[in-house]
Write an enzyme that holds these catalytic residues in place. Structure first.
Site, PDB file in Angstrom:
ATOM      1  N   ASP A   1       0.807  -1.319   0.007  1.00 30.58           N
ATOM      2  CA  ASP A   1       0.155  -0.115  -0.020  1.00 30.58           C
ATOM      3  C   ASP A   1       0.762   1.129   0.085  1.00 30.58           C
ATOM      4  O   ASP A   1       0.843   2.204   0.829  1.00 30.58           O
ATOM      5  CB  ASP A   1      -0.911  -0.094   1.017  1.00 30.58           C
ATOM      6  CG  ASP A   1      -1.977  -1.178   1.089  1.00 30.58           C
ATOM      7  OD1 ASP A   1      -3.075  -0.878   0.607  1.00 30.58           O
ATOM      8  OD2 ASP A   1      -1.611  -2.238   1.603  1.00 30.58           O
TER       9      ASP A   1
ATOM     10  N   HIS B   1      -6.800  -0.173  -5.812  1.00 37.15           N
ATOM     11  CA  HIS B   1      -6.488   1.056  -6.567  1.00 37.15           C
ATOM     12  C   HIS B   1      -5.772   1.131  -7.906  1.00 37.15           C
ATOM     13  O   HIS B   1      -6.057   1.410  -8.759  1.00 37.15           O
ATOM     14  CB  HIS B   1      -5.648   1.848  -5.550  1.00 37.15           C
ATOM     15  CG  HIS B   1      -6.373   2.743  -4.722  1.00 37.15           C
ATOM     16  ND1 HIS B   1      -6.580   4.126  -4.642  1.00 37.15           N
ATOM     17  CD2 HIS B   1      -7.090   2.178  -3.515  1.00 37.15           C
ATOM     18  CE1 HIS B   1      -7.228   4.217  -3.587  1.00 37.15           C
ATOM     19  NE2 HIS B   1      -7.528   3.366  -2.895  1.00 37.15           N
TER      20      HIS B   1
END
Length: 376
Positions: A5, A82
């Site tokens: 992340d 994402h």
């Protein structure tokens, strides 16, 4: 090394410094891998903040990969929610496959086997599966459990919210769904560091920067960091290394009279070693105050930067004498509308009898009336 992340390429609408912060944390993580002479790196999703990263984000990633490749350190990546490519899109990380970047588990479980220090290591990956793909996730976990059971050193990479690590109704799977014959289950998606031994060692490496104010408490307790994982003969040991380049953040929620004092108090109590970056302050003010006044006040703090303040002008409750007023008068004074006051009374009556259908019908009637009153 396991990290996750990184969201490189993230951009704030108001603060140019924030994009650089994410690059700084990413490169520090890569430097930690080099300093610890790791055999390989795994990244468990949301490498980029979007599946179509800008040129600078791609260049920063390339520069990091070049440093790893120069030391013959491969990097294995999966996609998060994402950076997962849409439909027929191509993954940005995949264009560096000739430099030791291995993308795993795009649409299904996928694995690779490499030999390090004389031991075979199976590295498997399942990219983020949510929405219509959620139903396939448990099947992919089961499939991973049944493939190539002969390897003792087995790593599974996955980017999902797993119950009980997160709110159950927002999770894609439960811990019982995870395959138990892996040595280490490397997770991504949740931005706080977590680890638990459930047979295999499972760990969320967490994000490398603070992307949301919801992460501030976790950051203040345990920082942001990466996992240095030693795996040999099926046994796993995890060492957590904190990142020093993360920009400190605080959140201040106050009223219009006291917010300046509370900002000063929180900044003075913030203790972050080995970090020269100015703290980022998230500010929420309750009360009647203009944005211009707030901006003038916070501009006087030269030891911090601020995201755009939020001003919540709390509604004023009408002052009605209780001995002469009934409940409908309260609603009418507060809502300023006869029809809305009637609706509030009807909804309250339906609520007492738990008549959900009645509530919905009242709202539909009001909605229909409003449409008739509105101009074309």
């Amino acid at each position: 090394m396991h990290f996750s992340d990184t969201h490189i390429g993230y951009r704030s609408l108001t603060l140019d410094e924030r994009e650089q912060d994410f690059y700084d944390a990413f490169h520090e993580a890569i430097d930690i891998a080099l300093e610890n002479s790791v055999d390989f790196v795994i990244h468990t999703g949301d490498l980029f903040d979007t599946w179509v990263p800008g040129n600078r984000a791609i260049r920063e990633f390339r520069n990091a990969v070049m440093k790893l490749n120069a030391r013959n350190i491969p990097i294995f990546v999966i996609f998060g929610d994402h950076d997962r490519p849409r439909r027929n899109g191509e993954p940005a990380a995949g264009i560096f496959d000739f430099m030791g970047v291995h993308v795993l588990g795009w649409d299904a479980y996928e694995y690779a086997v490499r030999k390090f220090d004389g031991e075979d290591v199976l590295i498997g990956g399942i990219s983020n599966m949510k929405g219509y793909m959620k139903t396939r996730l448990k099947d992919e976990y089961k499939r991973s459990e049944n493939i190539e059971e002969g390897y003792r050193n087995r790593i599974l990479m996955s980017h999902q919210a797993i119950d009980p690590f997160f709110v159950p109704d927002q999770c894609e799977a439960k811990m019982d769904d995870l395959p138990m014959n892996f040595s280490y289950i490397a997770m991504g998606h949740l931005h706080d560091f977590m680890e638990r031994r459930i047979g295999p060692l499972i760990s969320y490496a967490g994000s490398t920067e603070i992307k949301s104010e919801n992460e501030i408490n976790g950051y203040l307790k345990q920082g942001k960091g990466v996992n240095i994982v030693d795996i040999s003969n099926g046994e796993v040991d995890l060492q957590r290394i904190r990142l020093k380049s993360v920009r400190p953040q605080i959140r201040v929620e106050s009223d219009a009279d006291n917010y300046v004092h509370e900002i000063s108090e929180k900044l003075s109590s913030l203790r972050v070693k080995d970090n020269e970056k100015k703290p980022l302050v998230g500010l929420e003010i309750h009360g009647d105050i203009s944005m211009e006044t707030v901006m003038q006040d916070i501009s006087k703090f030269d030891n911090a930067i601020f995201s755009r303040p939020k001003i919540r002008k709390d509604p004023k409750i009408p002052n009605i004498h209780t001995e002469t007023a009934d409940l409908r008068e309260y609603f009418r004074a507060y809502l300023g509308d006869e029809r809305l006051a009637d609706l509030a009374m009807k909804i309250m009556a339906h609520s007492r009898s738990k008549d959900i259908d009645g509530i919905m019908k009242e709202i539909e009637v009001l909605y229909g009336d409003n449409r008739q009153d509105s101009p074309d």
